[in-house]
Design a protein around this motif. Structure first.
Motif: not given
Length: 66
Positions: A3-9, A23-27, A47-58
């Motif tokens: 939950s501290a560092h993850h990819i949301d989507w 859509d990814l889950s920390t579970d 391709a785009r991915a959103r990290c909760n700490q680093h924002g959107v990467w593309m």
């Protein structure tokens, strides 16, 4: 993932058309995602991915014919 560092989507686009959303889950601590995409035309694959700490990467790659 935690939950501290993850990819949301993750999103996959071909030109301006969305072809996949994950859509990814920390579970799930170590998710494996495969997105099969059949390309019938040339274009730009994005391709785009959103990290909760680093924002959107593309990243973008041109898809050539044949």
């Amino acid at each position: 993932m935690s939950s501290a560092h993850h990819i949301d989507w993750i999103e996959i686009d071909l030109d301006e058309r969305r072809v996949a959303v994950v859509d990814l889950s920390t579970d799930v601590p170590f998710p494996i995602v495969r997105v099969p995409v059949v390309l019938r035309a040339v274009g730009i694959l994005t391709a785009r991915a959103r990290c909760n700490q680093h924002g959107v990467w593309m990243t973008r790659r041109p898809i050539a014919d044949g």
